[in-house]
Design an enzyme around this catalytic site. Structure first.
Site, PDB file in Angstrom:
ATOM      1  CB  SER A 655      -0.936   0.011   1.208  1.00 36.08           C
ATOM      2  OG  SER A 655      -0.194   0.184   2.393  1.00 36.08           O
ATOM      3  CE  LYS A 698      -2.861   2.099   5.003  1.00 32.00           C
ATOM      4  NZ  LYS A 698      -2.703   1.516   3.662  1.00 32.00           N
TER       5      LYS A 698
END
Lengths: 807, 250
Positions: A655, A698
């Protein structure tokens, strides 16, 4: 040319539940939904598995959470059990021929306790009745007559011998240990001195008389032994006849209730025969009445006639049992034989046979947690053996480990007709199926539970009913419509998707329990949206110590994260940490350094073995991107190194690959990147940004740092555009975005991202094949060209330069 | 107060009480009549003489094996037998809850017992099937029968029970009736009088079988009879046949 992306509108950051779609004011009285909710695949599998009676069609139910699977399966099995007939009862009884091998008897469902009581009452009655019979005048007379008749014979024989001895001048004397013969004169035993004074002939005659009488005495005593035995036999025969007569009516009454059960009748007959053989157990009671220890011993001996009800449907109605064994040790599974210590020895009998889960569930269904089963030594093997044999054999664990130091029992096996349902998580199932071929043989039906469902009006209402049902069933405070709406939104957050809802009922139940608590603290009878919010916040707060410590390190500039300005070769990446079921986002600084070289990108995480394979794969993709974009006509003449700064744990996943690519392009082009933006997203070789997991965590992780330092209005997070549908952000994040203080940018390509991060376009090649002036691409290409020249000036070829390290 | 004038029950344990339950029965009897209880273990001197003969040997009634009768071993076995008898007797007395006296004497059982007995004594004897025909037992019983004491015949393996005290009387003037009445009153039972032939007895007396048959289903607890009457010779057999104690009165 890729345009600079526009931040997502606030309404795309969080999807609220439409209150109008919830047709209730609150969940009061909302009953629990029956059966499996929104699990058509699993429902069909379990329905199939429970209907097929052939061996091996047992069920392995798997899902994201074993507890939820267990609960769901249990509900469905309970429903199915209502339509199936109850299994028979099983009892263990003494095998009067070989007590080490207790016999198993089957009775129709629910009749075992009655049989047990009937036999117990029979023995109790005999304990009272038989001694009375044996004390009666009639019996005493008959016994005296029997014994007297025989004894009289003995006395007569002995009297005759005595008479014969007297005629020969000899007396029979009793010694402490037997009998002897001695000469007698004038009615007295002749003393040795007198005897020695006799004439030799007299002595010889006396000795001869004694010798001949010795033979007669020996024969007489042998005859007496026979008479003794005759007396015993006659007395025992009389006892048996008397007892048989006394028992006959009572035993017949017990048998009358079981005429339809030949096995039971045979046992009663065997018991009656054994009773007659051991009638002293009853007769001796009267003599031992004053001795409690003797009575206890007799009672203990009479236990052989009791019935050990191993399993009965008496208390469970007529339905097939559904049993769950939470602690499937070997003995809890297949039953056990218990022992009592008696005078230093371990003793046991059929009454100490205890049922296992297989006995209790026989004829129905047994649920077992696969992880618990596999964690117990011998249990999995024992279960497979039972399924293979089709019978339950009680196995002693001490025999497996060679610890048995006493004689044990070998009870009759009991035929097994059962449906086993294992439940567990998917990984365990896949691991077991690859390691044990027997799994497929014994568990042919897989019930795979969905963990999520589509989010639509209908399913929101379905989830609302689940929530209401849980609150009702668990005795929690009802929730009003808004509170339910917020719980549904939380279900979407748990699913990490605006368009889906989690089916993790276990997590929702935990939340609702806390909601009910906080509503109570607030003095509300019906929980509100605020209670739900508070409960969620409390759940997070309790688990967030590590997260808060991480934030504190950043805010104190111990962990270096810039949230303003611009830097070359430096960017804010985002990762997710998951600890004990709580996940949170954590910003990480990623930096990149470049130099002339052979076209290799060094993943420092990998070099020090902190990077996982997926992370390394992401880094290697960057080489492909560079080669595809800039290496078509010239060699890629650089070495680059990428690192997660101040990262001391493992890093995995791809990611951060787009983030690393931005840092790499910045380092090569020497164009600075904005530090007020954090980035997440994977990338492919063509520069397309791809979806990642944990987007909400996040974003919130970076937002919290920015908010703590003071939102500037320029800060935000770049996420893959395909992740926009997953956003279910916290209310404060959404509010900041709505106020223009924070932004979430959906990014589709690296070109878009670089434009946003640098303020420079990437641009397409011009008609001349070159990159436009002022573009990032042009700067990258120019720097690479410089590196190539450096190498050439050094007199080497790019592929001949020494490598910094292997990738 | 004792009845009928008896004060002591003497139980000979060497050759006279060979039945396994006789100490318990004797103790129960003594308690019911309020008698003192004396146990005497007589070490039969005749047996010691016999063991000194060079050819003497004994047979084990269980294994039917012969072995020499050695005086020294015999002495040891007599001491062991006395100890065992004392233990049995003491246990029986404790169970009955009465004080006991135990003595060990050596000599001829008959004269020894006779020397001990007075009019207010009862001598209890309990023959086993084979012990009853031995020289020592016969000496004991013969002497006891000739002593001023009454003799109590205890049957082997009798179970204690309630029932009338039966006086087996030769006629209405038989003194056993009065004695039986006193005993019945003392122990709370009723008196029953049996006169099988209504006083018309043959010179040889009445057999135990006939007498036992005459009692039929009396369900008696004890039988009392006179030593000099027509039933005096059948007491031992009568006791065995009826399974109850038989008290033979002087």
């Amino acid at each position: 040319m890729a345009e600079v992306p526009v931040p997502l509108a606030p309404e795309r950051l969080y999807r609220r539940t439409d209150p109008a779609a919830l047709d209730f004011a609150d969940t009061s009285g909302m009953a629990r939904l029956p059966g499996l909710i929104h699990q058509p695949r699993a429902r069909e599998a379990i329905g199939f598995g429970t209907c097929v009676g052939q061996a091996g069609f047992n069920i392995f139910a798997i899902g994201d959470a074993a507890d939820r699977v267990r609960e769901s399966v249990r509900l469905m099995l309970d429903e199915a059990a209502l339509t199936r007939p109850g299994p028979p009862d099983w009892v263990y009884v003494d095998n009067f021929v070989d007590p080490r091998r207790p016999r198993a008897l089957s009775l129709p469902a629910g009749r075992a306790p009655g049989f047990q009581k009937a036999v117990h009452d029979l023995i109790a009655e005999l304990k009272a009745a038989l001694p009375a019979v044996f004390e009666s005048e009639d019996y005493q007379k008959r016994r005296a007559a029997v014994q007297q008749g025989i004894q009289a014979k003995g006395q007569a024989v002995f009297a005759a011998l005595n008479e014969k001895a007297q005629e020969k001048g000899v007396a029979i004397l009793r010694t402490p240990a037997g009998f002897t013969l001695a000469p007698v004169r004038d009615g007295k035993i002749v003393p040795p001195a007198d005897f020695n004074a006799w004439l030799r002939d007299e002595q010889h005659a006396a000795q001869q008389a004694i010798e001949s009488l010795e033979k007669d005495l020996e024969d007489t005593l042998r005859g007496m032994s026979r008479l003794e035995k005759e007396t015993r036999d006659a007395t025992q025969a009389l006892e048996r006849d008397t007892a048989r007569f006394a028992m006959e009516h009572t035993v017949r009454q017990v048998k009358a209730a079981y005429e339809d059960l030949p096995g039971v009748l045979a046992h009663i007959d065997a018991m009656a025969a054994d009773l007659l053989e051991n009638i002293q157990l009853f007769v001796a009671r009267q003599e031992a009445a004053a001795d409690p220890a003797a009575i206890a011993r007799l009672d203990s001996a009479l236990e052989r006639y009791e019935i050990n009800v191993v399993v009965s449907q008496f208390d469970h109605g007529s339905d097939a049992p559904v049993v769950e064994e939470l602690n499937p040790t070997l003995s809890n599974l297949v039953g056990r034989v218990e022992y009592l210590q008696s005078q230093g020895a371990l003793v046991t009998n059929f009454g100490m046979i205890k049922a296992g889960a297989l006995h209790r569930a026989n004829g129905g269904t047994l649920l077992l947690d696969a992880r618990a089963l596999l964690s117990e030594p011998y249990s999995w093997s024992a279960l497979k053996r039972a399924l293979t044999r089709g019978e339950i054999v009680i196995e002693d664990v001490t025999r497996f480990v060679g610890l048995t130091a006493t004689v044990s029992l070998e009870p009759d096996p009991i035929p097994l007709n059962i449906k086993i349902v294992l439940f567990g998580d998917r990984n365990l199932y896949y691991l077991l199926s690859s390691a044990d071929p027997d799994l497929a043989r014994h568990f042919k039906v897989l019930a795979d539970f969905d963990d999520e469902c589509e989010r639509g009006v209908e399913n929101e209402m379905m989830l609302a009913r689940i929530i209401g049902g849980i609150a009702y069933a668990e005795g929690l405070k009802p929730l009003d419509r808004d509170a339910v709406g917020r719980a549904i939104e939380h279900a979407a957050r748990l699913a990490e998707d605006q368009t889906r809802l989690t089916l993790r009922v276990d997590l929702l139940r935990d939340l609702l329990t806390e909601v009910s608590h906080w509503a109570g603290v607030a003095g509300r009878a019906v929980a509100t949206r605020d209670d739900v919010e508070h409960a969620i916040a409390q759940q997070i707060a309790r688990a967030s110590r590590i997260r808060d410590r991480g934030r504190e390190m950043i805010l104190r500039d111990i962990a270096l994260i810039d949230t303003s300005g611009a830097r070359v070769g430096q960017i804010n990446g985002l990762s997710v940490m998951s600890l004990g079921g709580f996940a949170f986002g954590k910003p990480s600084r990623i930096t990149c350094g470049v130099r002339p070289g052979a076209g290799r990108i060094v993943d420092i995480e990998r070099e020090v073995e902190l990077g996982g394979p997926l992370h390394s794969k992401g880094v290697l993709i960057l080489s492909g991107y560079l080669a595809g974009r800039y290496g078509q006509d010239t060699p890629i003449s650089l070495n680059a190194s990428l690192v997660f700064e101040q990262s001391y744990g493992g890093v995995d996943g791809d990611s951060a690959s787009s983030t690393e690519l931005y840092a790499l392009l910045s380092a090569i082009s020497e164009i600075p990147l904005r530090q007020d933006i954090a980035v997440t997203g994977s990338v492919n070789q063509h520069g397309i940004v791809q979806a990642i997991g944990g987007a909400n965590d996040k974003i919130e992780g970076y937002f919290d740092i920015c908010a703590a330092r003071g939102l500037t209005g320029t800060q935000g997070v770049m996420i893959p555009a395909s992740n926009a549908q997953h956003l279910m952000l916290r209310a404060d994040v959404v509010a900041a975005c709505a106020a223009g203080k924070f932004a979430i940018w959906p990014i589709e390509t690296i070109d878009q991202g670089m434009a946003l991060l640098t303020g420079h376009p990437m641009s397409e090649r011009g008609p001349d094949g070159g990159w436009p002036e002022g573009s990032v691409n042009r700067a990258v290409a120019a720097r690479l060209k410089k590196f190539l020249q450096v190498i050439k000036d050094a007199g080497g070829r790019p592929d001949e330069l020494p490598r910094a390290a292997k990738p | 107060m004792s009845a009928p004038g008896f004060r002591r029950l003497i139980l000979e344990l060497g050759v006279g009480a060979t039945g396994p339950s006789s100490p318990r029965e004797a103790a129960a009897f003594a308690k019911s009549l309020g008698l003192e209880l004396l146990a005497v273990f007589v070490e039969d001197e005749a047996l010691l003489h016999a063991s000194a003969l060079p050819f003497s040997r004994e047979i084990d009634p269980v294994t039917h094996r012969w072995r020499p009768l050695e005086p020294e071993r015999l002495e040891n076995e007599m001491r062991a037998a006395a100890a065992w008898a004392r233990e049995r007797f003491s246990t029986a007395a404790k169970e009955a809850g009465i004080p006991e006296t135990f003595e060990i004497r050596r000599g001829d059982p008959g004269p020894l017992a006779a020397g001990l007995c007075v009019e207010t004594d009862i001598v209890a004897v309990s023959p086993s099937r084979i012990g009853g025909a031995t020289h020592g037992f016969q000496r004991l019983t013969a002497t006891a029968q000739g002593s001023p004491a009454a003799v109590l015949w205890l049957p082997p393996n009798a179970a204690p029970r309630r029932g009338p005290i039966v006086a087996a009387a030769a006629d209405a003037a038989d003194p056993c009736i009065a004695a039986a009445r006193q005993i019945a009153e003392r122990i709370g039972e009723v008196l029953a009088v049996a006169m099988p032939r209504g006083g018309d007895y043959p010179v040889a007396g009445v057999s135990a079988e006939e007498l036992a048959g005459a009692l039929n289903d009396a369900g008696e607890r004890m039988i009392a009879l006179s030593r000099t009457g027509p039933f005096g010779e059948v007491a031992a057999e009568l006791s065995a046949r009826r399974g109850v104690p038989v008290l033979v009165l002087e």
